[in-house]
Write an enzyme that holds these catalytic residues in place. Structure first.
Site, short mmCIF file in Angstrom:
data_model
loop_
_atom_site.label_atom_id
_atom_site.label_comp_id
_atom_site.label_asym_id
_atom_site.label_seq_id
_atom_site.Cartn_x
_atom_site.Cartn_y
_atom_site.Cartn_z
CG ASN A 1 -1.94 -1.14 1.13
OD1 ASN A 1 -2.35 -1.52 0.05
ND2 ASN A 1 -2.35 -1.67 2.26
CE LYS B 1 -3.36 -3.94 -1.84
NZ LYS B 1 -3.44 -4.04 -0.36
CD GLU C 1 -6.87 -5.27 0.57
OE1 GLU C 1 -7.50 -6.11 1.22
OE2 GLU C 1 -5.70 -4.96 0.82
CE LYS D 1 -2.01 -11.31 -0.24
NZ LYS D 1 -2.92 -10.67 0.72
CG ASP E 1 -5.55 -11.85 2.82
OD1 ASP E 1 -4.36 -11.96 2.51
OD2 ASP E 1 -6.03 -10.82 3.34
CD GLU F 1 -3.59 -9.66 7.51
OE1 GLU F 1 -2.67 -9.74 6.68
OE2 GLU F 1 -4.70 -9.16 7.24
C1 GCV Z 1 -0.98 -4.72 2.62
C2 GCV Z 1 -4.82 -8.22 3.34
C3 GCV Z 1 -4.32 -7.46 4.51
C4 GCV Z 1 -3.87 -6.06 4.12
C5 GCV Z 1 -2.82 -6.20 3.02
C6 GCV Z 1 -3.45 -6.95 1.86
C7 GCV Z 1 -2.44 -7.19 0.75
O1 GCV Z 1 -6.03 -7.69 2.90
O2 GCV Z 1 -5.30 -7.42 5.50
O3 GCV Z 1 -3.33 -5.42 5.24
O4 GCV Z 1 -2.36 -4.94 2.59
O5 GCV Z 1 -3.87 -8.21 2.31
O6 GCV Z 1 -1.87 -8.26 0.73
O7 GCV Z 1 -2.27 -6.32 -0.08
#
Ligand code: GCV
Length: 718
Positions: free
Chosen positions: A226, A303, A307, A376, A381, A409
């Protein structure tokens, strides 16, 4: 000589001993304490009387430094280092003339640029251990391997090791913000102190590079996906350069995240459209500027259109258009672009799990050669357990960079002991059947399945400025395991745990016998008390710490009911051919297996099927009773971990023992919280009792639903 009064002298002695003994975890697995086994210590001491290393690069200085602190510490005596070969017990050689004179040219010729040999030869009548490589970086990796052998008390005998990494790009991804907060970070603030850079080079930067080199990590993305465009301004690039300079001797390249809208935000353009000539020119000039400062800059991680992050789709373009524009500008400098497949559509899809495949599979032939699509391990996630992502094997023409999450996480932040090698291995060993049986994810990402020349693995770092780097002392094991597997995904979880425990705590077999199984079972334990049988995304909203099956606000695919689909009939997301048909994204052998409730592995049952509460599981229990069984065995296993840990009290450093003991107590409490709230919540739908041989929850569902938490780490605000 100063005379001390007896009581004072005892106090000083006590203080001094406790100072020597207390271990705050800063040294990670590179502790280099004296070899515990006295017989081996004598052998090593007579073998490694002195060491010869030639060359004078910065990397050779790093090798000398490591040998000096490493071997001297392990042998508990000063080890001499010379640059000419005489009768030393250990030689580290990188030049072809040295290889020739030692008669090992043929063997070293086979090595790649990062590979090395560790062999034994008689030289001038003395058995000599030789670390040989073509490059200084290879020799550094070989040196760390050699030290690991001493740390783990291996006998050298007729040693004959040949090592080369299985992947070309082995990277940490830091989700570190420029204000030093760390997204999903649970070990303090970012270790990058942007304020004091570039003038102040914290020793931690060097120790970070040493630790990474010791496990073969060769790149680091410094900034959050981000992204903040400021990192690309001269003010910050000079700081990035300082880090790159500090890391270079350790073979660690620096990468950055590229905010797609940077040409508008810091470049003064009115568009970031990747097909606009002025945008491409802006990136080219920015990238040339970066390379003029950092000639070995690794490239960008992006990215985009996910989001809220900007991307090519904002301009009606696709991911390949965006990635190709950037990759063209880094290509002639030798850089790469890692374009993430973690994408969200603006519209809520029928099944979130299908999104990445739907967007990226059609683009397979469209990406330039120096682009990785970074995927991923699973399609949702970083859940405690997910089936492998269907893009593995499906993309033939595009190299895939694996993205694992080392930071926890969704696994209890830094308070739960969860050893992640089994999770990583489960994915790497999954068979995609892309080219028939044996087409494992490991072979996809090491490039061998589809003959790619670049290959890689990335791990979202769990590192912060906590004294011990990772918060939980066992978090270090996950950083270690990631690096070891990125180097060689065929290593077993057992071997990695064994190495790490010996290097980090002790070679005491009694300790290993208790703690190794505890580590190895810890991931299954966490799955059981959090999301067994294929349940997923049941964590609390936003911070993702603790249970939240009731979370139903916000975008539907960010809520828990979207994923668990509990109703009066049963539980689970129907992704079979009668449901969202996500199974069709896998190759037929896999798809058929997942598609049938009968053949679907039970650990993924609720991932792929909506299953009636009274469905009979392999154990003979009904689904509801099996769920209860899993939650209770998960929580019980944490209590057992506490009992086991108690057994090793006298075997390791007191400070570390107590730290883990207290964290296990938190984990035990939270495992019960998970178990009770999940079962009470699902009970509303199953309408069945928790079998009375289990201790019944002492709180109501309402109690759990109303718990409020503030400032949970890893996210901004709240
Ligand atoms: C960096 C998930 C996490 C976010 C993360 C996102 C991603 O949604 O909760 O914090 O953002 O993955 O991998 O881009």
């Amino acid at each position: 000589m100063i005379k001390l009064k007896p009581i004072f002298a005892i106090a000083v002695l006590f203080f001094a001993t406790s100072l020597v003994k207390a271990d705050d975890g800063y040294r990670l697995w590179l502790r280099y304490v004296p070899v515990e086994d006295s017989k081996l210590m004598n052998e090593y001491r007579s073998q490694f009387t002195s060491v010869a290393i030639s060359g004078n690069s910065e990397t050779v200085s790093a090798i000398k430094n490591e040998i000096k602190i490493g071997l001297s510490g392990l042998l508990d005596k000063e080890v001499e280092i010379s640059s000419t070969f005489k009768n030393q017990g250990l030689l580290i050689v990188t030049s072809s003339s040295e290889h020739k004179s030692l008669g090992i040219s043929e063997e070293t010729e086979r090595l790649g640029n990062e590979g090395y040999l560790i062999i034994e030869k008689k030289i001038n009548g003395k058995n000599t251990i030789i670390v040989a490589s073509k490059t200084d970086i290879g020799a550094l990796y070989g040196t760390f391997h050699f030290l690991r052998l001493v740390q783990t008390q291996q006998s050298f005998g007729k040693i004959n090791i040949e090592e080369s990494p299985k992947t070309t790009h082995r990277l940490l991804n830091h989700w570190d913000n420029l204000d030093r907060t760390v997204e999903r970070g649970y070990a303090g603030f970012s270790i990058w102190d942007w304020h004091t850079l570039p003038d102040y080079i914290d020793q931690r930067y060097i120790d970070y590079a040493r630790a990474n080199a010791s496990i073969g990590i060769n790149g680091t993305v410094l900034t959050n996906v981000n992204a903040n465009a400021l990192i690309l301004t001269p003010e910050y690039l000079i700081k990035v350069k300082a880090l790159a300079d500090a890391f270079r001797p350790y073979g660690l390249k620096v990468y950055l995240t590229a905010r797609f809208s940077a040409p508008v935000e810091i470049g003064g353009l009115t568009t970031a459209d990747p097909l606009d000539a002025s945008v491409a020119a802006w990136w080219k000039s920015k990238i040339d500027e970066i390379y003029s400062m950092i000639p070995d800059f690794g490239g960008f991680l992006v990215k985009a259109n996910s989001e809220g992050q900007p991307g090519p789709q904002n301009y009606g373009r696709n991911h390949a258009d965006g990635a190709n524009m950037l990759s063209t500008a880094v290509a002639h400098h030798g850089g790469v672009v890692m374009w993430r497949a973690f994408v969200y559509d603006n519209n809520v899809p029928d099944d979130r799990a299908k999104q990445a495949y739907n967007e990226f599979k059609p683009l397979d032939k469209r990406f330039n050669e120096n682009i990785f699509v970074q995927v991923k391990n699973g399609a949702i996630d970083f859940q405690p357990r997910e089936p492998f992502h269907p893009l593995f094997g499906a993309l033939e023409h595009t190299p895939i960079m694996m993205e694992f999450q080392i930071t926890q996480e969704y696994l209890g932040c830094a308070t739960h002991l969860v050893y992640l090698a089994p999770l990583f291995k489960e994915c790497l060993e999954s068979d995609t059947y892309a080219k028939g049986k044996g087409s494992t994810v490991g072979k996809v990402i090491d490039g061998s399945l589809h003959n790619h020349t670049i290959s890689g693995m990335a791990g979202v770092a769990n590192i912060g400025n906590d004294r011990n780097w990772t918060g939980h002392p066992f978090g270090q094991a996950n950083w270690f395991a990631f690096g070891r597997l990125a180097w060689n995904h065929n290593l077993s979880s057992e071997q990695i745990a064994d190495e790490w425990l010996r290097m980090t705590f002790t070679n005491n077999e009694k300790f290993l016998k208790v703690v190794e199984p505890m580590m190895l079972n810890s991931r299954e334990t966490a799955v059981n008390y959090m999301t067994p049988l294929g349940l997923h995304h049941q964590m609390a909203r936003n911070h993702h710490w603790g249970p939240g099956p009731w979370v139903n606000v916000g975008r539907p695919d960010w809520t828990s009911p979207y994923y668990h689909r509990a109703d009066s009939v049963g539980l689970g997301f129907n992704r079979s051919s009668t449901g969202s048909n996500a199974v069709a994204q896998y190759f037929p052998e896999v798809s058929d297996k997942f598609n049938s409730v009968k053949t679907c592995p039970e650990e993924f049952l609720l991932w792929f099927h909506h299953v009636p509460w009274n469905y009979s599981m392999k154990s003979g229990r009904s689904l509801w009773n099996e769920l209860c069984y899993n939650y209770y065995s998960g929580a019980d296993a944490v209590t057992q971990m506490q009992t086991n840990w108690q057994k090793v009290e006298k075997m390791i450093d007191n400070e570390q023992f107590n730290q883990v003991k207290q964290l296990l107590a938190i984990q035990a409490k939270e495992a019960v919280w998970w178990r009770n709230s999940m079962l009470l919540y699902f009970q509303q739908f199953s309408k069945q009792p928790i079998p009375n041989n289990y201790e019944q929850p002492d709180k109501t569902l309402e109690y759990y639903e109303n718990l409020k938490f503030h400032f949970v780490p890893g996210i901004k605000g709240e």
